[in-house]
Design a protein around this motif. Structure first.
Motif, mmCIF file in Angstrom:
data_model
loop_
_atom_site.group_PDB
_atom_site.id
_atom_site.type_symbol
_atom_site.label_atom_id
_atom_site.label_comp_id
_atom_site.label_asym_id
_atom_site.label_seq_id
_atom_site.Cartn_x
_atom_site.Cartn_y
_atom_site.Cartn_z
ATOM 1 N N THR A 194 -5.383 -18.050 -2.694
ATOM 2 C CA THR A 194 -4.487 -17.994 -1.368
ATOM 3 C C THR A 194 -4.157 -16.224 -0.314
ATOM 4 O OG1 THR A 194 -2.084 -18.406 -1.045
ATOM 5 C CG2 THR A 194 -4.076 -20.439 -1.250
ATOM 6 N N ILE A 195 -4.716 -15.085 -1.177
ATOM 7 C CA ILE A 195 -4.289 -13.887 -1.152
ATOM 8 C C ILE A 195 -5.054 -13.794 0.169
ATOM 9 C CG2 ILE A 195 -4.033 -11.509 -1.772
ATOM 10 C CD1 ILE A 195 -2.942 -12.829 -4.340
ATOM 11 N N THR A 196 -4.573 -12.719 1.021
ATOM 12 C CA THR A 196 -5.732 -12.391 1.660
ATOM 13 C C THR A 196 -5.416 -10.587 2.082
ATOM 14 O OG1 THR A 196 -4.765 -12.786 3.949
ATOM 15 C CG2 THR A 196 -6.052 -13.838 3.629
ATOM 16 N N THR A 197 -5.831 -9.444 2.806
ATOM 17 C CA THR A 197 -5.336 -8.059 2.263
ATOM 18 C C THR A 197 -5.244 -7.460 3.902
ATOM 19 O OG1 THR A 197 -6.756 -7.698 1.012
ATOM 20 C CG2 THR A 197 -5.174 -7.808 0.174
ATOM 21 N N TYR A 198 -6.066 -8.435 4.756
ATOM 22 C CA TYR A 198 -6.532 -7.365 6.373
ATOM 23 C C TYR A 198 -6.509 -8.815 6.808
ATOM 24 C CZ TYR A 198 -10.118 -5.413 9.012
ATOM 25 O OH TYR A 198 -10.664 -5.263 11.094
ATOM 26 N N ILE A 199 -6.448 -8.833 8.619
ATOM 27 C CA ILE A 199 -6.908 -9.276 8.906
ATOM 28 C C ILE A 199 -7.108 -8.600 10.473
ATOM 29 C CG2 ILE A 199 -3.960 -9.507 9.446
ATOM 30 C CD1 ILE A 199 -4.326 -12.608 10.381
ATOM 31 N N TYR A 398 -4.043 -5.035 11.194
ATOM 32 C CA TYR A 398 -3.740 -5.648 10.194
ATOM 33 C C TYR A 398 -4.259 -4.513 8.555
ATOM 34 C CZ TYR A 398 0.933 -5.235 7.529
ATOM 35 O OH TYR A 398 1.872 -5.332 6.392
ATOM 36 N N VAL A 399 -3.913 -3.474 8.175
ATOM 37 C CA VAL A 399 -4.522 -3.892 6.529
ATOM 38 C C VAL A 399 -2.570 -3.748 5.012
ATOM 39 C CG1 VAL A 399 -5.312 -2.549 4.860
ATOM 40 C CG2 VAL A 399 -6.083 -2.420 6.660
ATOM 41 N N SER A 400 -2.603 -4.739 4.275
ATOM 42 C CA SER A 400 -1.553 -4.429 4.041
ATOM 43 C C SER A 400 -1.635 -3.327 3.370
ATOM 44 C CB SER A 400 -1.900 -5.519 2.606
ATOM 45 O OG SER A 400 -1.263 -6.157 1.624
ATOM 46 N N PRO A 401 -0.055 -2.635 2.884
ATOM 47 C CA PRO A 401 -0.295 -1.544 1.569
ATOM 48 C C PRO A 401 -0.586 -1.755 0.223
ATOM 49 C CG PRO A 401 1.616 -2.826 2.612
ATOM 50 C CD PRO A 401 1.046 -3.618 3.319
ATOM 51 N N LEU A 402 -1.024 -3.229 -0.031
ATOM 52 C CA LEU A 402 -1.526 -3.866 -0.948
ATOM 53 C C LEU A 402 -2.427 -2.570 -1.661
ATOM 54 C CD1 LEU A 402 0.617 -6.762 -1.732
ATOM 55 C CD2 LEU A 402 1.091 -5.492 -3.088
ATOM 56 N N VAL A 403 -2.941 -3.261 -1.133
ATOM 57 C CA VAL A 403 -4.347 -2.100 -0.649
ATOM 58 C C VAL A 403 -4.641 -0.720 -1.385
ATOM 59 C CG1 VAL A 403 -6.609 -1.267 0.400
ATOM 60 C CG2 VAL A 403 -5.471 -4.095 0.939
ATOM 61 N N GLU A 404 -3.767 -0.242 -0.387
ATOM 62 C CA GLU A 404 -3.207 1.396 -1.304
ATOM 63 C C GLU A 404 -2.234 1.417 -2.469
ATOM 64 O OE1 GLU A 404 -1.666 6.004 0.347
ATOM 65 O OE2 GLU A 404 -2.164 3.944 1.939
ATOM 66 N N LYS A 405 -1.609 0.800 -2.529
ATOM 67 C CA LYS A 405 -0.773 0.840 -3.424
ATOM 68 C C LYS A 405 -0.632 0.283 -4.915
ATOM 69 C CE LYS A 405 3.140 2.442 0.019
ATOM 70 N NZ LYS A 405 4.426 1.858 0.125
ATOM 71 N N LYS A 410 -10.582 -5.698 -0.044
ATOM 72 C CA LYS A 410 -9.612 -6.022 0.788
ATOM 73 C C LYS A 410 -10.359 -7.397 0.826
ATOM 74 C CE LYS A 410 -11.577 -4.477 6.338
ATOM 75 N NZ LYS A 410 -12.068 -3.915 6.494
ATOM 76 N N VAL A 411 -9.362 -8.294 1.103
ATOM 77 C CA VAL A 411 -9.832 -10.030 1.576
ATOM 78 C C VAL A 411 -9.214 -10.083 2.879
ATOM 79 C CG1 VAL A 411 -9.100 -12.112 0.673
ATOM 80 C CG2 VAL A 411 -9.534 -9.792 -0.448
ATOM 81 N N GLU A 412 -10.514 -10.448 3.700
ATOM 82 C CA GLU A 412 -10.282 -10.595 5.294
ATOM 83 C C GLU A 412 -9.344 -12.609 5.600
ATOM 84 O OE1 GLU A 412 -12.586 -10.137 8.204
ATOM 85 O OE2 GLU A 412 -13.919 -8.310 6.800
ATOM 86 N N ALA A 413 -8.260 -12.303 6.093
ATOM 87 C CA ALA A 413 -8.163 -13.379 6.237
ATOM 88 C C ALA A 413 -8.714 -13.909 7.857
ATOM 89 C CB ALA A 413 -6.592 -13.171 6.737
ATOM 90 N N GLU A 414 -8.663 -15.224 8.262
ATOM 91 C CA GLU A 414 -8.842 -15.918 9.379
ATOM 92 C C GLU A 414 -8.395 -15.279 10.462
ATOM 93 O OE1 GLU A 414 -9.278 -20.354 12.249
ATOM 94 O OE2 GLU A 414 -8.639 -19.598 9.626
ATOM 95 N N PRO A 415 -9.170 -14.785 11.863
ATOM 96 C CA PRO A 415 -8.765 -13.489 12.932
ATOM 97 C C PRO A 415 -7.748 -14.650 14.050
ATOM 98 C CG PRO A 415 -11.207 -13.876 12.195
ATOM 99 C CD PRO A 415 -10.882 -14.401 11.496
ATOM 100 N N ILE A 416 -7.314 -13.745 14.462
ATOM 101 C CA ILE A 416 -6.521 -14.009 15.052
ATOM 102 C C ILE A 416 -6.485 -13.783 16.511
ATOM 103 C CG2 ILE A 416 -3.287 -13.989 16.224
ATOM 104 C CD1 ILE A 416 -3.990 -16.223 13.152
ATOM 105 N N THR A 417 -6.791 -14.869 17.788
ATOM 106 C CA THR A 417 -7.108 -15.034 18.905
ATOM 107 C C THR A 417 -6.087 -15.894 19.819
ATOM 108 O OG1 THR A 417 -9.231 -15.033 18.732
ATOM 109 C CG2 THR A 417 -8.532 -15.541 21.158
ATOM 110 N N ASP A 418 -5.045 -15.452 20.382
ATOM 111 C CA ASP A 418 -3.612 -15.351 21.440
ATOM 112 C C ASP A 418 -3.937 -15.152 22.358
ATOM 113 O OD1 ASP A 418 -1.219 -16.186 22.262
ATOM 114 O OD2 ASP A 418 -0.041 -16.423 20.213
ATOM 115 N N ASP A 419 -3.847 -16.179 23.527
ATOM 116 C CA ASP A 419 -3.746 -15.896 24.731
ATOM 117 C C ASP A 419 -3.104 -15.584 25.971
ATOM 118 O OD1 ASP A 419 -6.530 -16.349 24.327
ATOM 119 O OD2 ASP A 419 -6.381 -18.948 25.603
ATOM 120 N N HIS A 436 -1.744 -13.184 4.370
ATOM 121 C CA HIS A 436 -0.768 -13.266 3.344
ATOM 122 C C HIS A 436 -1.128 -13.055 1.965
ATOM 123 C CE1 HIS A 436 0.888 -17.437 1.753
ATOM 124 N NE2 HIS A 436 0.290 -17.343 0.185
ATOM 125 N N ASP A 437 -0.020 -11.525 1.931
ATOM 126 C CA ASP A 437 -1.246 -10.804 0.962
ATOM 127 C C ASP A 437 0.809 -10.722 -0.169
ATOM 128 O OD1 ASP A 437 1.512 -10.077 2.524
ATOM 129 O OD2 ASP A 437 0.798 -7.704 2.468
#
Length: 591
Positions: A194-199, A398-405, A410-419, A436-437
């Motif tokens: 379930t890990i995601t690193t980008y949203i 937003y990119v998880s710091p785990l991508v660099e460190k 880069k694993v994309e999470a489902e995009p967020i839309t908030d009215d 969910h990084d």
């Protein structure tokens, strides 16, 4: 000993066995126990009826019976009982009223507990929340646990009829467990799927202007369609169709239509008819489900397709049109049921073919036919730009710091839309909260000494508390208690389950470094063993050489001795023959 009280107010005490209480973060506590209908427990056995209350003296909490299973044991019966915390009475209330626009948490809670015994205590201050479609229209406890808790960002626990609400439950540094010290065994379950690193996300919709020449058709009814438009009606097996199912279910009756993921592929579940969302909840057998009510009287339920509530993209109060996305199927099928009876009444007749439940296949098919016939007649319509997506002012990622460190991909999470969000910082905070990084990790203690122990630490075991584990990597890991099962009246080891943990990038670096160091150490050990073995082989060759040298010397020495013996024997033979040594006279030997 437990105490029981029935709906008439009658009370008594009785002796129970196997008393077990489970407290879980964000859920109702549960109680289970057994008892035998001996003469001293006879009154209690007669009080095991619907809505009976059980009180546990150790925690002074009350629970209402939900299941009762008596089994004959010869002369007596043994009762196995389960109960849910008394706060579950909050589910008895369905909130018809709605609060619009921006509201305080207090106003929302007051609406939920109105005309009930439930009270609440706010331990923290909370900002107001802007509801795009208002708040209400659901069971009070569902609105509390699934709507308010996420909207306002709080956690809660129950003390009988009082709900305690705060931003975060528990205290820090509450326990310490070290394997083979005060814990006999720590078990782990790590899930990395379930890990995601980008949203990315968007917020603050741009209002689109439309020209309305007439009122047109209602948003809460109108046309019909299939939930997976790319497939259309498709085909159904006997067990999927409405009505007689071949004997698979009680009364051989199926109250809806199943769209399997094989014969009806696709994840997007589209509304088959317009209407307003009146229920979004969970129920055993239905799993996570949503009910849409239309102006023409249909209650349409979408169930068994959503493994979690987050897969349902509409909320109570939302108005949907035919073809709008209800949610995303991630199970093997979608069940659609249609009725014109009150939904909660209809659920009680799920396996009864008395006209309560209607045939979705016929209704949708006939509705589509009527759509086509009506479309051939000139009718006033609302002039709107078709299929134009909503545009938003704010976009962020937003990119998880785990991508660099930690060099994670880069694993994309489902995009967020908030009215409801109107500024970028709020959107970014929501993106961070929804990524969910970290792996889903569950630690379980099979046995623990929960009081003073060999490490001289007094462990405070409460749901929500934080503490430390010494994990299998030798790392001290901070964890949080997610669930606690304890036995207040039995000599049995309690069980603690720790929920997910968001790991710091440093920890993964430590893990990788430890793995490297251990691998390096194993390599050095192996090399030393090889060198030692080679050294032993060299020593053996040396001894073989020495042995051969000694042996050859011994053989040579023996040859010399034998030669000397041969010379002596030759001289003796000569003396015997001549009577004198060579060189002697008169047969006598010289002195």
């Amino acid at each position: 000993m437990l105490f029981v009280q029935n709906v008439n107010g009658d009370q008594t005490a009785f002796k129970a066995d196997n008393v077990q209480i489970t407290d879980t973060l964000g859920q109702y506590p549960t109680l289970s126990f057994t008892f035998v209908e001996t003469p001293e427990n006879e009154v209690a056995a007669q009080m095991m009826i619907p809505f009976t209350i059980i009180e546990v003296p150790e925690n002074k909490q009350r629970y209402r019976i939900v299941t009762n299973n008596p089994v004959s044991l010869g002369k007596y019966k043994q009762y196995s009982v389960t109960a849910i915390h008394i706060a579950k009475d909050l589910h008895n209330k369905y909130v018809d009223e709605r609060l619009e626009n921006t509201q305080s948490l207090k106003a929302c809670l007051d609406l939920l507990i109105k005309n009930t015994q439930i009270k609440y205590v706010l331990h923290d201050n909370f900002d107001n929340y802007a509801f795009s479609e208002g708040f209400g229209g659901g069971y009070a406890d569902d609105l509390l646990m699934q709507n308010l808790a996420s909207d306002f960002g709080f956690e809660f626990y129950f003390d009988n009829y009082t709900i305690h609400i705060q931003k975060k439950l528990g205290t820090k540094e509450s326990f310490l467990f070290i394997d083979n010290a005060n814990v006999s065994k720590i078990s782990y379950n790590e899930d990395y799927s379930t890990i995601t690193t980008y949203i990315k996300g968007q917020a603050k919709p741009i209002v689109q202007e439309t020209t309305d020449e007439t009122s047109g058709s209602s948003n809460s009814g109108g046309s019909w369609g299939w939930p997976f438009p790319s497939v259309g009606e498709g085909s159904f097996s006997l067990g999927q169709r409405f009505g007689y199912d071949g004997g698979f279910r009680p009364n051989s009756f199926h109250d809806g239509l199943d769209f399997g993921s094989v014969d009806h592929p696709g994840s997007e579940v589209h509304a088959v008819h317009g209407g307003k969302v009146i229920i979004k909840s969970y129920m055993g057998g239905l799993e996570n489900y949503v009910v849409v009510h239309s102006d023409d009287g249909y209650n349409i339920v979408y169930q068994e397709a959503f493994s979690s509530m987050s897969n349902i993209r509409v909320n109570v109060g939302d108005v949907v049109n035919t073809g709008d996305i209800i949610g995303y199927r991630n199970t093997d099928h979608l069940h659609i049921g249609i009725t014109k009876v009150d939904f909660n009444t209809a659920v009680g007749k799920s396996f009864t073919n008395d006209g309560t439940w209607l045939n979705p296949q016929e209704i949708i098919r006939n509705g589509i036919a009527n759509n086509n016939s009506e479309s051939s007649v000139d009718q006033p319509t609302e002039i709107v730009e078709e299929d134009k997506p909503t545009e938003y002012e704010i976009h962020s990622e937003y990119v998880s710091p785990l991508v660099e460190k930690a060099h994670w991909p880069k694993v994309e999470a489902e995009p967020i839309t908030d009215d409801n969000i109107t500024d970028e910082n709020t959107l970014i905070n929501k993106l961070k909260a929804n990524i969910h990084d970290y792996p889903d990790i569950e630690y379980t203690l099979d046995y623990a000494n929960f009081k003073y122990n060999s490490v001289k630490f007094n462990n405070d075991i409460k749901v929500g508390n934080y503490g430390w584990l010494r994990d299998r990597f030798g790392i001290d890991v901070e964890v949080r208690i997610n669930s606690y099962t304890w036995y207040p009246q039995n000599k049995q080891a309690d069980t603690v389950t720790f929920g997910n943990k968001r790991f710091d990038p440093v920890e993964w670096q430590v893990r990788n470094q430890k793995a490297f160091e251990r691998n390096k150490k194993l390599g050095e050990t192996l090399r030393n063993q090889i060198v030692k073995a080679q050294g032993n082989m060299m020593s053996q060759d040396k001894w073989n050489s020495k042995f051969n040298e000694i042996n050859n010397s011994f053989i040579n020495s023996n040859k010399e001795i034998l030669k000397q013996f041969e010379d002596i024997n030759t001289r003796l033979d000569s003396i015997e023959k001549t009577g004198k040594e060579e060189g002697g006279s008169n047969g006598t030997s010289e002195p």
